[in-house]
Design a protein around this motif. Structure first.
Motif, PDB file in Angstrom:
ATOM      1  N   SER A 287       1.005  -1.061  -0.109  1.00 14.11           N
ATOM      2  CA  SER A 287      -0.294  -0.036  -0.360  1.00 14.11           C
ATOM      3  C   SER A 287       0.471   1.393  -0.192  1.00 14.11           C
ATOM      4  O   SER A 287       1.885   1.211   0.897  1.00 14.11           O
ATOM      5  CB  SER A 287      -0.873   0.395   1.114  1.00 14.11           C
ATOM      6  OG  SER A 287      -0.129   0.420   2.878  1.00 14.11           O
ATOM      7  N   GLU A 288       0.031   2.518  -0.604  1.00  9.19           N
ATOM      8  CA  GLU A 288       0.945   3.377  -1.159  1.00  9.19           C
ATOM      9  C   GLU A 288       1.231   4.393   0.852  1.00  9.19           C
ATOM     10  O   GLU A 288       2.644   4.830   1.043  1.00  9.19           O
ATOM     11  CB  GLU A 288      -0.111   4.462  -1.522  1.00  9.19           C
ATOM     12  CG  GLU A 288       1.223   5.861  -1.905  1.00  9.19           C
ATOM     13  CD  GLU A 288       0.436   6.824  -2.757  1.00  9.19           C
ATOM     14  OE1 GLU A 288       0.840   7.731  -3.006  1.00  9.19           O
ATOM     15  OE2 GLU A 288      -0.592   6.523  -3.407  1.00  9.19           O
ATOM     16  N   ALA A 289      -0.393   3.987   1.366  1.00  3.07           N
ATOM     17  CA  ALA A 289      -0.124   5.092   2.900  1.00  3.07           C
ATOM     18  C   ALA A 289       0.761   3.867   3.472  1.00  3.07           C
ATOM     19  O   ALA A 289       1.891   4.429   4.699  1.00  3.07           O
ATOM     20  CB  ALA A 289      -1.608   3.883   3.998  1.00  3.07           C
ATOM     21  N   ASN A 292       4.709   5.507   2.779  1.00  3.99           N
ATOM     22  CA  ASN A 292       4.712   6.764   3.093  1.00  3.99           C
ATOM     23  C   ASN A 292       4.685   6.163   4.577  1.00  3.99           C
ATOM     24  O   ASN A 292       6.149   7.499   5.355  1.00  3.99           O
ATOM     25  CB  ASN A 292       3.910   7.429   2.864  1.00  3.99           C
ATOM     26  CG  ASN A 292       3.414   7.844   2.084  1.00  3.99           C
ATOM     27  OD1 ASN A 292       4.043   7.460   0.724  1.00  3.99           O
ATOM     28  ND2 ASN A 292       1.846   8.527   1.232  1.00  3.99           N
ATOM     29  N   ARG A 293       5.044   6.012   5.318  1.00  7.67           N
ATOM     30  CA  ARG A 293       5.115   5.342   6.514  1.00  7.67           C
ATOM     31  C   ARG A 293       6.508   5.088   6.678  1.00  7.67           C
ATOM     32  O   ARG A 293       7.711   5.892   7.575  1.00  7.67           O
ATOM     33  CB  ARG A 293       4.748   5.032   7.465  1.00  7.67           C
ATOM     34  CG  ARG A 293       3.186   4.948   7.827  1.00  7.67           C
ATOM     35  CD  ARG A 293       2.652   4.576   8.987  1.00  7.67           C
ATOM     36  NE  ARG A 293       1.826   2.727   8.577  1.00  7.67           N
ATOM     37  CZ  ARG A 293       1.001   2.673   7.664  1.00  7.67           C
ATOM     38  NH1 ARG A 293       0.167   3.683   6.900  1.00  7.67           N
ATOM     39  NH2 ARG A 293       1.025   1.599   7.287  1.00  7.67           N
TER      40      ARG A 293
END
Length: 606
Positions: A287-289, A292-293
């Motif tokens: 996932s992109e999320a 990002n984290r």
């Protein structure tokens, strides 16, 4: 995977040759590159590697805390951290400051003259630079000074390369790639001379288990790697691998893997060719999320913020990346397992009736979009179709260490990819030796192929079809490759490029030199060349039922036009289209490309 080359390639090195030095008799110079030597011709790098190439004569190089070394004509000394040093004819002389005895020419080169009457020594001095954020612990692990011993027979090659850098003023990227080659070779020689009890990052490259695990991480960082899996492939226990990693590299294997994944993502972000979502999936996140984290943990800010800051810094330094190449909405990279267990990487993009591209060697699914050789093919094929393509086993993102490597394996891999992609029927594209794989697939799976497009094809490899003179010529090229495989990324490598692509632009040569290490290991190249030379699918052509278009360059020196004509003649109902070109894979910037693209598009649309 060559881990050392991979690490250096990831550093986004820039470079230049900025000092032309001429010394005579007794001399001693206190030398160290400073911002004055770069401005206004180069942006100042965050981390700096300097080097000196002795064109004639000899000199001593002395770094505090190390024995002085003598460097003779044709040899190179590198200073991985640009430590202050002395260039001298002998020890004990009073040093002159380089800024006091040099001046800047209109061409952007510093000239340095110093010394008394006596023998002359001439040097060229240059640098490799990277920004601090993309540096690697490898650089800090190197000693203050490395020397490169030029093996017999290579002096002329090194001299011509350095003369090219100093006198022709090529781009910073070309300079960096060539100087990077010198650095890589010097580090290799240093590793070979390490004492048995040595420790540290460099020793990790010499440790069989650690270097094997590093090779896996660098080649397959996007996979769901585990310490157990790494240890199993490295041939040691989890405990042993973990302890050696921490002892030599200073961190556990999975922490290094996570950091390398983020480094790769940062380079993709900085290139500006893919959006954050595509990069997230390309480096192994679901996932992109989550990506990002992880990126924020590593770099202290989200990827979009980091990218904007890097773009602003590059623009301010005059090194902004080129305009991004359009990326398709869907370019998912997936893996499937062949019958013998080899992992095959494949990707798909675009929508519509599927086009399945047979594999070629020297591709990489993550780099193909910006490849001067294949980027325009991918864009054209995915414009109105769903394009499915793969990296050949042994190359790109597919497995490099293989249980088997034969023509039957390659045909079987294509069938495996078609099954994994859910393709029931498709149009099939084959280029070069990939055309032979496509012909065999079409002959053996007639119900799955609607139309067949073959470009610069041959049904019989050169060992099968060629006369003794051509065979001898090709054998001589193979022998050159055996003697100097490490130099394929340099001027000799450029010679090989121009054999396949007579109209190769500097951009194509630069791209090849920059990405060479990611395309596949040297150990797999000669087996692939040999395999292609022995292909013979002539007996299968009569079984092809698909409507076929055979396209061939009239001056292709690797697959002569007669080979294409013979293919067209042997396939029932095949159309033959000949175009003006000498390139083995038609390039997007040559005049023949628009007409060839129209011919193929009309054929597939009919």
């Amino acid at each position: 995977m060559d881990v050392l080359t991979d690490i250096l390639s990831s550093l986004r090195l820039t470079g230049g040759v900025v000092v032309d030095g001429q010394m005579t008799g007794d001399f001693c110079i206190h030398a160290e590159f400073t911002p004055r030597h770069f401005a206004p011709f180069y942006p100042e790098p965050g981390k700096l590697i300097s080097y000196h190439y002795v064109r004639s004569g000899e000199l001593m190089v002395e770094v505090e805390g190390m024995p002085a070394v003598t460097v003779r004509a044709g040899e190179i000394v590198l200073l991985p951290r640009n430590d202050p040093h002395f260039l001298e004819s002998r020890k004990g002389l009073k040093p002159a400051e380089v800024d006091d005895i040099g001046w800047m020419t209109a061409e952007g080169t510093h000239r340095v003259n110093v010394g008394s009457e006596g023998p002359a020594t001439e040097i060229w001095c240059g640098f490799l630079g990277t920004d601090a954020e993309t540096s690697h612990p490898l650089l800090e692990a190197l000693p203050p000074m490395l020397t490169l011993d030029i093996a017999s027979g290579q002096e002329e090659w090194v001299d011509s390369s350095m003369r090219f850098l100093a006198e022709e003023k090529p781009s910073q990227e070309v300079v960096a790639r060539l100087a990077e080659l010198f650095l890589t070779q010097a580090v290799r020689e240093y590793i070979e001379q390490l004492p048995a009890g040595a420790k540290g990052w460099i020793k990790g490259l010499a440790d069989p288990a650690v270097s094997k695990a590093l090779a896996i991480i660098h080649a397959r960082y996007a996979e769901d790697l585990t310490i157990a899996g790494l240890a199993r492939e490295a041939g040691v226990s989890r405990t042993v691998l973990g302890e050696r990693f921490v002892e030599l590299l200073g961190e556990p294997p999975m922490r290094y893997c996570a950091r390398w994944r983020m480094r790769s993502a940062a380079n993709m972000l900085r290139d500006g060719r893919h959006n954050t979502a595509n990069i997230a999936y390309a480096v192994g996140f679901n996932s992109e999320a989550a990506f990002n984290r992880a990126f924020k943990r590593e770099f202290g800010e989200p990827p979009a913020t980091w990218r904007r800051r890097m773009e602003a810094e590059d623009a301010a330094a005059g090194t902004a990346a080129p305009a991004p190449t359009p990326t398709p909405a869907k370019d998912a990279i997936r893996y499937c397992k062949a019958g013998d267990g080899a992992r095959i990487a494949f990707a798909e993009c675009g929508t519509g009736f599927p086009i399945l591209k047979a594999p070629n060697w020297m591709t990489h699914l993550q780099h193909d979009w910006d490849s001067p050789v294949y980027g325009h093919w991918i864009e054209a094929c995915s414009r109105a179709n769903r394009l499915v393509r793969q990296d050949m086993r042994g190359f790109g993102m597919s497995d490099w260490d293989l249980p088997g490597f034969s023509f039957e394996h390659l045909v079987g891999d294509l069938e495996t990819v078609a099954d994994a992609a859910g393709i029931e029927q498709c149009d099939l594209l084959g280029i070069s030796h990939g055309a032979a794989i496509a012909m065999a697939f079409a002959a053996r799976n007639p119900e799955r192929v609607r139309k067949l497009v073959l470009v610069n094809s041959f049904a019989a490899g050169w060992r099968v079809r060629a006369d003794p003179e051509e065979i001898a010529y090709r054998e001589s090229l193979l022998e050159m490759n055996r003697q100097r495989p490490a130099f394929r990324r340099s001027l000799l490598g450029e010679m090989f490029i121009t054999l396949y692509f007579p109209s190769a632009s500097p951009a194509l040569i630069d791209w090849h030199n920059e990405n060479f290490a990611t395309l596949g290991p040297v150990k797999n190249m000669e087996p692939m060349i040999d395999l292609a030379s022995r292909i013979d699918v002539r007996c299968e052509l009569k079984n092809i039922r698909a409507e076929t278009l055979v396209c061939h360059a009239d001056k292709d020196g690797n697959a002569p036009a007669d080979a294409g004509r013979q293919v067209a003649k042997a396939i029932k109902g095949a159309r033959y289209f000949e175009f003006e070109s000498g390139n083995h894979v038609p390039l997007g910037d040559e005049s023949a490309w628009p007409g060839l693209e129209r011919e193929i598009r009309a054929f597939l649309s009919a």
